[in-house]
Design a protein around this motif. Structure first.
Motif, PDB file in Angstrom:
ATOM      1  N   GLY A   1      11.654  -2.372   3.826  1.00 39.79           N
ATOM      2  CA  GLY A   1      11.394  -0.896   3.669  1.00 39.79           C
ATOM      3  C   GLY A   1      11.055  -0.039   4.887  1.00 39.79           C
ATOM      4  N   PRO A   2      11.279   1.380   5.026  1.00 34.28           N
ATOM      5  CA  PRO A   2      11.305   2.176   6.134  1.00 34.28           C
ATOM      6  C   PRO A   2       9.602   2.144   6.377  1.00 34.28           C
ATOM      7  N   TYR A   3       9.633   2.423   7.998  1.00 33.11           N
ATOM      8  CA  TYR A   3       7.974   2.436   8.480  1.00 33.11           C
ATOM      9  C   TYR A   3       7.489   3.822   7.599  1.00 33.11           C
ATOM     10  N   PRO A   4       6.217   3.380   7.280  1.00 39.08           N
ATOM     11  CA  PRO A   4       5.457   4.448   6.683  1.00 39.08           C
ATOM     12  C   PRO A   4       5.030   5.659   7.394  1.00 39.08           C
ATOM     13  N   GLU A   5       5.621   6.809   7.108  1.00 36.20           N
ATOM     14  CA  GLU A   5       5.343   8.113   7.999  1.00 36.20           C
ATOM     15  C   GLU A   5       3.940   8.411   7.789  1.00 36.20           C
ATOM     16  N   ARG A   6       3.035   8.118   6.951  1.00 36.30           N
ATOM     17  CA  ARG A   6       1.633   8.654   6.796  1.00 36.30           C
ATOM     18  C   ARG A   6       0.652   7.392   7.155  1.00 36.30           C
ATOM     19  N   LEU A   7       1.123   6.535   7.830  1.00 35.12           N
ATOM     20  CA  LEU A   7       0.262   5.321   7.901  1.00 35.12           C
ATOM     21  C   LEU A   7      -0.998   5.628   8.542  1.00 35.12           C
ATOM     22  N   ARG A   8      -1.224   6.748   9.629  1.00 38.01           N
ATOM     23  CA  ARG A   8      -2.344   7.111  10.127  1.00 38.01           C
ATOM     24  C   ARG A   8      -3.258   7.844   9.111  1.00 38.01           C
ATOM     25  N   GLU A   9      -2.892   8.577   8.415  1.00 38.45           N
ATOM     26  CA  GLU A   9      -3.527   9.257   7.219  1.00 38.45           C
ATOM     27  C   GLU A   9      -4.194   8.585   6.337  1.00 38.45           C
ATOM     28  N   GLN A  10      -3.154   7.158   6.024  1.00 35.32           N
ATOM     29  CA  GLN A  10      -3.550   6.182   4.846  1.00 35.32           C
ATOM     30  C   GLN A  10      -4.842   5.577   5.692  1.00 35.32           C
ATOM     31  N   PHE A  11      -4.859   5.161   6.756  1.00 36.53           N
ATOM     32  CA  PHE A  11      -5.766   4.300   7.328  1.00 36.53           C
ATOM     33  C   PHE A  11      -7.246   5.197   7.457  1.00 36.53           C
ATOM     34  N   GLU A  12      -7.031   6.367   7.846  1.00 40.38           N
ATOM     35  CA  GLU A  12      -8.102   7.463   8.027  1.00 40.38           C
ATOM     36  C   GLU A  12      -8.603   7.551   6.470  1.00 40.38           C
TER      37      GLU A  12
ATOM     38  N   GLU B   1      -5.106  15.039   1.285  1.00 35.99           N
ATOM     39  CA  GLU B   1      -4.959  15.042   2.478  1.00 35.99           C
ATOM     40  C   GLU B   1      -4.297  13.753   3.085  1.00 35.99           C
ATOM     41  N   PHE B   2      -5.281  12.549   2.353  1.00 39.12           N
ATOM     42  CA  PHE B   2      -4.605  10.998   2.829  1.00 39.12           C
ATOM     43  C   PHE B   2      -3.730  10.653   2.096  1.00 39.12           C
ATOM     44  N   GLY B   3      -2.978  11.260   1.263  1.00 37.64           N
ATOM     45  CA  GLY B   3      -2.151  10.714   0.291  1.00 37.64           C
ATOM     46  C   GLY B   3      -2.592  10.375  -0.963  1.00 37.64           C
ATOM     47  N   PRO B   4      -1.733   9.735  -1.957  1.00 35.78           N
ATOM     48  CA  PRO B   4      -2.152   9.523  -3.134  1.00 35.78           C
ATOM     49  C   PRO B   4      -3.111   8.375  -3.078  1.00 35.78           C
TER      50      PRO B   4
ATOM     51  N   ARG C   1      -2.507   0.125   0.205  1.00 33.31           N
ATOM     52  CA  ARG C   1      -2.261  -0.253   1.759  1.00 33.31           C
ATOM     53  C   ARG C   1      -3.586  -0.878   2.206  1.00 33.31           C
ATOM     54  N   PHE C   2      -4.797  -0.510   1.767  1.00 32.96           N
ATOM     55  CA  PHE C   2      -6.050  -1.299   2.135  1.00 32.96           C
ATOM     56  C   PHE C   2      -5.995  -2.797   1.602  1.00 32.96           C
ATOM     57  N   ARG C   3      -5.719  -3.062   0.252  1.00 31.56           N
ATOM     58  CA  ARG C   3      -5.523  -4.506  -0.108  1.00 31.56           C
ATOM     59  C   ARG C   3      -4.597  -5.218   0.811  1.00 31.56           C
TER      60      ARG C   3
ATOM     61  N   GLU D   1      -4.100   4.851  18.841  1.00 34.44           N
ATOM     62  CA  GLU D   1      -3.188   4.085  19.697  1.00 34.44           C
ATOM     63  C   GLU D   1      -3.763   2.678  19.788  1.00 34.44           C
ATOM     64  N   PHE D   2      -4.780   2.289  19.767  1.00 33.65           N
ATOM     65  CA  PHE D   2      -5.294   0.894  20.134  1.00 33.65           C
ATOM     66  C   PHE D   2      -5.181   0.166  18.804  1.00 33.65           C
ATOM     67  N   ILE D   3      -5.421   0.840  17.522  1.00 34.39           N
ATOM     68  CA  ILE D   3      -5.750   0.010  16.503  1.00 34.39           C
ATOM     69  C   ILE D   3      -4.025  -0.011  15.583  1.00 34.39           C
ATOM     70  N   GLU D   4      -3.269   0.770  15.900  1.00 30.63           N
ATOM     71  CA  GLU D   4      -1.931   0.928  14.846  1.00 30.63           C
ATOM     72  C   GLU D   4      -0.989  -0.154  15.283  1.00 30.63           C
ATOM     73  N   PRO D   5      -1.171  -1.120  16.309  1.00 32.41           N
ATOM     74  CA  PRO D   5      -0.496  -2.271  16.515  1.00 32.41           C
ATOM     75  C   PRO D   5      -0.734  -3.513  15.681  1.00 32.41           C
ATOM     76  N   TYR D   6      -2.259  -3.425  15.588  1.00 34.59           N
ATOM     77  CA  TYR D   6      -2.858  -4.216  14.488  1.00 34.59           C
ATOM     78  C   TYR D   6      -2.637  -4.218  12.966  1.00 34.59           C
ATOM     79  N   LEU D   7      -1.983  -3.153  12.511  1.00 32.49           N
ATOM     80  CA  LEU D   7      -1.892  -2.726  10.989  1.00 32.49           C
ATOM     81  C   LEU D   7      -0.676  -3.499  10.475  1.00 32.49           C
ATOM     82  N   PRO D   8      -0.428  -4.468   9.686  1.00 26.94           N
ATOM     83  CA  PRO D   8       0.522  -4.941   9.024  1.00 26.94           C
ATOM     84  C   PRO D   8       1.146  -3.841   8.203  1.00 26.94           C
ATOM     85  N   ILE D   9       2.473  -3.796   8.086  1.00 32.24           N
ATOM     86  CA  ILE D   9       3.184  -2.651   7.155  1.00 32.24           C
ATOM     87  C   ILE D   9       4.006  -3.285   6.361  1.00 32.24           C
TER      88      ILE D   9
END
Length: 72
Positions: free
Chosen positions: A24-35, A53-56, A63-65, A12-20
């Motif tokens: 396009g639609p909001y990524p459904e697996r943003l947390r999994e990608q960050f993890e 489990e983290f996605g492709p 997303r990291f780039r 909850e602390f980190i999510e607002p700082y991640l540009p998406i």
């Protein structure tokens, strides 16, 4: 499923700082990608060795780039 890398409070602390991106639609697996990024750097593994489990891996790396280029 892989155990969580972050607690719900940490996420909850980190999510607002991640540009998406602007389009396009909001990524459904943003947390999994960050993890997935956290997993990659904790394990020192190659991106292609990332558990599914983290996605492709290419999506997580992309997303990291974006985050890297934005200075996150």
């Amino acid at each position: 499923m892989t155990r969580r890398q972050l607690t719900d409070e940490q996420w909850e602390f980190i999510e607002p700082y991640l540009p998406i991106g602007e389009y396009g639609p909001y990524p459904e697996r943003l947390r999994e990608q960050f993890e997935g990024v956290i997993w990659r750097f904790r394990s020192s593994a190659q991106w292609r060795e990332m558990p599914s489990e983290f996605g492709p891996w290419a999506t997580v790396y992309g997303r990291f780039r974006v985050w890297r280029d934005a200075g996150v």
